[in-house]
Design a protein around this motif. Sequence first.
Motif, PDB file in Angstrom:
ATOM      1  N   GLY A   1       0.769  -1.240   0.119  1.00 47.16           N
ATOM      2  CA  GLY A   1      -0.086  -0.034   0.063  1.00 47.16           C
ATOM      3  C   GLY A   1       0.751   1.336  -0.013  1.00 47.16           C
ATOM      4  N   ILE A   2       0.328   2.190  -0.640  1.00 49.18           N
ATOM      5  CA  ILE A   2       1.077   3.592  -0.869  1.00 49.18           C
ATOM      6  C   ILE A   2       0.110   4.577  -0.428  1.00 49.18           C
ATOM      7  N   GLY A   3       0.449   5.447   0.581  1.00 53.91           N
ATOM      8  CA  GLY A   3      -0.200   6.617   0.947  1.00 53.91           C
ATOM      9  C   GLY A   3      -0.143   7.765   0.230  1.00 53.91           C
ATOM     10  N   GLU A   4      -1.132   8.691   0.203  1.00 57.52           N
ATOM     11  CA  GLU A   4      -1.268   9.893  -0.559  1.00 57.52           C
ATOM     12  C   GLU A   4      -0.921  11.006   0.468  1.00 57.52           C
ATOM     13  N   HIS A   5       0.139  11.874  -0.042  1.00 60.25           N
ATOM     14  CA  HIS A   5       0.484  13.189   0.551  1.00 60.25           C
ATOM     15  C   HIS A   5       0.781  14.204  -0.353  1.00 60.25           C
ATOM     16  N   HIS A   6       0.725  15.330   0.281  1.00 60.72           N
ATOM     17  CA  HIS A   6       0.784  16.521  -0.575  1.00 60.72           C
ATOM     18  C   HIS A   6       1.861  17.573   0.208  1.00 60.72           C
ATOM     19  N   ARG A   7       3.160  16.950   0.401  1.00 59.31           N
ATOM     20  CA  ARG A   7       3.952  17.775   1.430  1.00 59.31           C
ATOM     21  C   ARG A   7       5.606  17.424   1.095  1.00 59.31           C
ATOM     22  N   GLU A   8       6.626  18.169   1.158  1.00 60.79           N
ATOM     23  CA  GLU A   8       7.729  18.105   0.885  1.00 60.79           C
ATOM     24  C   GLU A   8       8.395  16.580   1.414  1.00 60.79           C
ATOM     25  N   ASP A   9       8.186  16.403   2.413  1.00 57.32           N
ATOM     26  CA  ASP A   9       8.737  15.163   2.992  1.00 57.32           C
ATOM     27  C   ASP A   9       8.242  13.809   2.631  1.00 57.32           C
ATOM     28  N   PHE A  10       7.383  13.666   1.777  1.00 58.92           N
ATOM     29  CA  PHE A  10       6.925  12.601   1.290  1.00 58.92           C
ATOM     30  C   PHE A  10       6.680  12.696  -0.292  1.00 58.92           C
ATOM     31  N   ALA A  11       7.210  11.691  -0.966  1.00 59.81           N
ATOM     32  CA  ALA A  11       7.175  11.764  -2.503  1.00 59.81           C
ATOM     33  C   ALA A  11       6.095  11.500  -3.325  1.00 59.81           C
ATOM     34  N   VAL A  12       5.025  10.808  -2.460  1.00 58.96           N
ATOM     35  CA  VAL A  12       4.028  10.190  -3.252  1.00 58.96           C
ATOM     36  C   VAL A  12       2.547  11.180  -3.252  1.00 58.96           C
ATOM     37  N   SER A  13       2.360  11.751  -4.425  1.00 59.30           N
ATOM     38  CA  SER A  13       1.104  12.445  -4.304  1.00 59.30           C
ATOM     39  C   SER A  13       0.155  11.762  -5.422  1.00 59.30           C
ATOM     40  N   ALA A  14       0.577  10.964  -6.242  1.00 55.63           N
ATOM     41  CA  ALA A  14      -0.399  10.291  -7.144  1.00 55.63           C
ATOM     42  C   ALA A  14      -0.229   8.837  -7.115  1.00 55.63           C
ATOM     43  N   PRO A  15      -0.773   8.149  -5.974  1.00 56.62           N
ATOM     44  CA  PRO A  15      -0.370   6.789  -5.677  1.00 56.62           C
ATOM     45  C   PRO A  15      -0.655   5.688  -6.762  1.00 56.62           C
ATOM     46  N   GLU A  16      -1.797   6.151  -7.506  1.00 58.04           N
ATOM     47  CA  GLU A  16      -2.481   5.352  -8.537  1.00 58.04           C
ATOM     48  C   GLU A  16      -1.476   5.139  -9.883  1.00 58.04           C
ATOM     49  N   VAL A  17      -0.845   6.079 -10.104  1.00 59.01           N
ATOM     50  CA  VAL A  17       0.056   6.237 -11.193  1.00 59.01           C
ATOM     51  C   VAL A  17       1.402   5.242 -10.742  1.00 59.01           C
ATOM     52  N   LEU A  18       1.849   5.299  -9.623  1.00 59.59           N
ATOM     53  CA  LEU A  18       2.875   4.534  -9.249  1.00 59.59           C
ATOM     54  C   LEU A  18       2.592   3.037  -8.895  1.00 59.59           C
ATOM     55  N   LEU A  19       1.426   2.743  -8.485  1.00 58.60           N
ATOM     56  CA  LEU A  19       0.804   1.617  -8.385  1.00 58.60           C
ATOM     57  C   LEU A  19       0.625   0.685  -9.908  1.00 58.60           C
ATOM     58  N   ALA A  20       0.437   1.551 -10.673  1.00 57.81           N
ATOM     59  CA  ALA A  20       0.213   0.836 -12.257  1.00 57.81           C
ATOM     60  C   ALA A  20       1.571   0.720 -12.601  1.00 57.81           C
ATOM     61  N   ALA A  21       2.711   1.270 -12.357  1.00 55.74           N
ATOM     62  CA  ALA A  21       4.150   0.875 -12.671  1.00 55.74           C
ATOM     63  C   ALA A  21       4.496  -0.169 -12.050  1.00 55.74           C
ATOM     64  N   ILE A  22       4.261  -0.454 -10.753  1.00 55.73           N
ATOM     65  CA  ILE A  22       4.571  -1.493  -9.921  1.00 55.73           C
ATOM     66  C   ILE A  22       3.675  -2.801 -10.244  1.00 55.73           C
ATOM     67  N   ALA A  23       2.479  -2.638 -10.895  1.00 60.97           N
ATOM     68  CA  ALA A  23       1.485  -3.641 -11.218  1.00 60.97           C
ATOM     69  C   ALA A  23       2.234  -4.286 -12.541  1.00 60.97           C
ATOM     70  N   ALA A  24       2.939  -3.405 -13.479  1.00 56.60           N
ATOM     71  CA  ALA A  24       3.505  -4.047 -14.770  1.00 56.60           C
ATOM     72  C   ALA A  24       4.676  -4.838 -14.325  1.00 56.60           C
ATOM     73  N   GLN A  25       5.412  -4.787 -12.965  1.00 58.22           N
ATOM     74  CA  GLN A  25       6.558  -5.416 -12.944  1.00 58.22           C
ATOM     75  C   GLN A  25       6.552  -6.450 -11.688  1.00 58.22           C
ATOM     76  N   THR A  26       5.232  -6.765 -11.419  1.00 57.02           N
ATOM     77  CA  THR A  26       4.873  -7.858  -9.972  1.00 57.02           C
ATOM     78  C   THR A  26       4.140  -8.710 -10.655  1.00 57.02           C
ATOM     79  N   GLU A  27       3.605  -9.824 -10.022  1.00 57.34           N
ATOM     80  CA  GLU A  27       2.730 -10.931 -10.421  1.00 57.34           C
ATOM     81  C   GLU A  27       1.682 -11.190  -9.559  1.00 57.34           C
ATOM     82  N   ARG A  28       1.951 -11.289  -8.200  1.00 55.94           N
ATOM     83  CA  ARG A  28       0.906 -11.636  -7.230  1.00 55.94           C
ATOM     84  C   ARG A  28       0.457 -10.790  -5.989  1.00 55.94           C
ATOM     85  N   ILE A  29       1.382  -9.885  -5.876  1.00 53.58           N
ATOM     86  CA  ILE A  29       1.018  -9.155  -4.797  1.00 53.58           C
ATOM     87  C   ILE A  29      -0.210  -8.113  -4.944  1.00 53.58           C
ATOM     88  N   HIS A  30      -1.065  -7.652  -3.956  1.00 55.66           N
ATOM     89  CA  HIS A  30      -2.298  -7.024  -4.316  1.00 55.66           C
ATOM     90  C   HIS A  30      -1.779  -5.451  -4.004  1.00 55.66           C
TER      91      HIS A  30
END
Length: 356
Positions: free
Chosen positions: A49-78
């Motif tokens: 799971g990837i959290g959503e934040h909108h501040r300097e100390d966290f890099a993820v503001s668009a988790p679904e984009v990152l999750l799609a990239a991860i989906a393309a490189q993984t097989e089983r994990i939800h």
Amino acid sequence: MTKNLELGLDTFGDVSVDAQGDLLPHAQVLRNLVEQAKLADRVGLAYFGIGEHHREDFAVSAPEVLLAAIAAQTERIHLGTAVTVLSSDDPIRVFQRFATLDAVSNGRAEVILGRGSFTESFPLFGFELTQYEELFEEKLQLFTEVRKQKPITWQGNTRAPLSNQSVFPPVENGLLKTWIGVGGSPESVVRAAHYGLPLMLAIIGGEPHRFAPFVKLYKQALEQFGNPLPPVGVHSPGHVSDTDEQAREELWPHYRVLLDRIGRDRGWPPITRDRFEAEAAPEGSLYVGSPETVAGKIARTAKILELDRFDLKYANGTMPHEQLMNSIDLYGTQVAPRVRELLGVDAAAESELVSR
């Protein structure tokens, strides 16, 4: 329901440091996060799971984009969030993004909806904090209607009404798995029960057994609403290393920076080493130590709260990528099997559960 306890990981994409102690660029943190998710998949964990934040100390503001990239490189994990801040988003767009993720991941998408413990998204996207409760309640109600995948007629105060409107794409098989993230409010627990959605408890301080009344309340409310019992999960911070001492010494300086930075925003006093050690103790909410120590603590929490899933928030502050990778590896290869032993979980049954 500890017999089939799933073990997952959560991260907010904390901006970490390199070998020289310098902060990494956000872009590199995001690339590292993909590698961390790939490792979590390889070691057989159930959820990332990837959290959503909108501040300097966290890099993820668009988790679904990152999750799609991860989906393309993984097989089983939800794959899903931790959490999606529904109050400052559009429920229809949230559903569409996760339905798309579900398609490209072959049915591995989940979403955890919540109000979030940070409020930066409200002014960023033009929402008023005075509507904090109303925004979440209305948007959750609309999301649950969209999730049914039938034409929607709906009217509220926070967005334009809908009349016999269909939403695309549909989820390919069944309904999108949707959790409600709760930080400790009885009203939020009852709300999750009202909609019949799984409950994810964020336990980030104090003794986990204090949350047993919330689980009891959830089950009582489900019965009153006539809803079946969905899964119950816990999200808590921690770090795994070879020994208890090594794990605590690795985590402490980064955890201190994280807690003090947030504390300055919220008026908390600086965290002390004594408080850190208390949270790391057997009755605390910080799952830090050797694989044996962390496994034992997870198993105890799972039994007390009758959990179906436990998600370790493995990234806590500026800890380097290499230490995070080692923690993930130990969590998957040593902690997870030991938790299964302690709970009497059949490994083959858990493998079947994860592959669904």
